[in-house]
Design a protein around this motif. Structure first.
Motif: not given
Length: 332
Positions: A94-109, A173-184
């Motif tokens: 619950n505490l870390v989920a919103p931080v991890v979900q910042l992956q979407v902002f990483v992916s957008v950039v 985790a947000a950085l890693a998760y946000g970067s991988s969709p670009i490769l995919a």
């Protein structure tokens, strides 16, 4: 429409995966979780890939696409998953989920910079709203709830979140998760949804190979050998559901832009909150700030995912402000 539906289904299954993994790492270790969920994901993808080959013939993926999906396996299933599990273990989902979900902002950039996908000012504001949600969530004080006997046996002590460690690994985790969709996305674009399953097989195969190499270490083997049966059950659940979620996700980005898929994936915050309440009531932090932060994260995701023109046409803002929010940034 198909891409949006696949993304929502993926978000729900990702949420259950996180709840199951969180339950397992309460008393288990991150290495134990990785050693179960990664190979299980590979086993789940093998029949899906065989069905894909039977339906559409051997999916066509160029050598550079295969290399990119192998990179996804390292970035997402090894680095991202390790950091995510470590964050959940330290501070709770619950505490870390919103931080991890910042992956979407990483992916957008990265989608703007690398893939040249357009991004409006309104979408950038949505990213900042998501960040605000993550920061607000971190302000929630923890008040340990009295645990029932079964929960005490499982945890052996009251849950006390280690916020600094949790937020550090959640950010990684947000950085890693946000970067991988670009490769995919680069590998699977125009390949069709069935090829997404084949791409997932490549990623999981690469990640499983890395875990097998890690098993050479005696410390690694001793860690895994100490795995308890109860934790094994939760890790198996997590492995099956995360494989399903990942297959749905790859299929989604094969037919829809990242700007559509990634924000819709933030619905996992809603599903995750419900699963946490059901499965991990005594191992999570709940409260109004957690709820507010989650709501802001979802609001920000909507600002990113919904066409800016549709939002602004509905709002009917003054001409100057309307023009500013419609301005779009386009990468190379």
């Amino acid at each position: 429409m198909l891409g949006a539906l696949l993304a929502v289904l993926s978000a729900a299954t990702f949420a259950f995966n996180n709840a199951a993994a969180r339950r397992g790492v309460v008393t288990g270790t991150v290495i134990q979780a990785m050693s179960v969920t990664v190979p299980v994901g590979l086993v789940c993808f093998i029949p899906a890939a065989l069905v894909t080959a039977a339906v559409a013939g051997l999916p066509k993926l160029p050598a550079i696409g295969i290399a990119a999906m192998a990179g996804v396996g390292l970035m997402h299933f090894i680095i991202g998953r390790f950091c995510n599990y470590r964050a959940n273990q330290a501070a709770g989902a619950n505490l870390v989920a919103p931080v991890v979900q910042l992956q979407v902002f990483v992916s957008v950039v990265l989608a703007v910079v690398i893939l040249g996908e357009p991004c409006s000012v309104l979408q950038l504001i949505g990213g900042m709203v998501m960040l605000a949600g993550a920061l607000i969530t971190q302000r929630q004080p923890h008040k340990p709830a009295p645990a029932d006997p079964a929960a005490q046996v499982a945890s052996q002590r009251a849950f006390l979140p280690r916020r600094a460690v949790g937020y550090l690994f959640a950010s990684l985790a947000a950085l890693a998760y946000g970067s991988s969709p670009i490769l995919a996305r680069g590998a699977l674009e125009h390949a069709g949804p069935l090829t997404g399953m084949f791409g997932g097989l490549i990623s999981y195969g690469t990640a499983t190979t890395v875990m097998a190499i890690g098993a050479i270490s005696p410390m690694f083997r001793a860690n895994v050998a100490a795995l308890e049966r109860e934790n094994l059950r939760w890790f198996l659940y997590s492995g099956v559901f995360v494989a399903l979620a990942q297959g749905l996700f790859y299929s989604a980005i094969a037919v829809a832009p990242i700007m559509v898929v990634m924000p819709l994936m933030q619905l996992s915050l809603v599903f995750r909150f419900g699963f946490a309440k059901t499965l991990n009531r005594h191992h999570e932090v709940f409260g109004p700030l957690v709820t507010l932060g989650t709501a802001l994260a979802i609001m920000g995701a909507c600002m990113i995912s919904i066409d800016s023109r549709l939002i602004l046409d509905t709002l009917g803002l003054p001409a100057g402000l309307d023009a500013l929010l419609r301005w779009r940034i386009t990468g190379a």
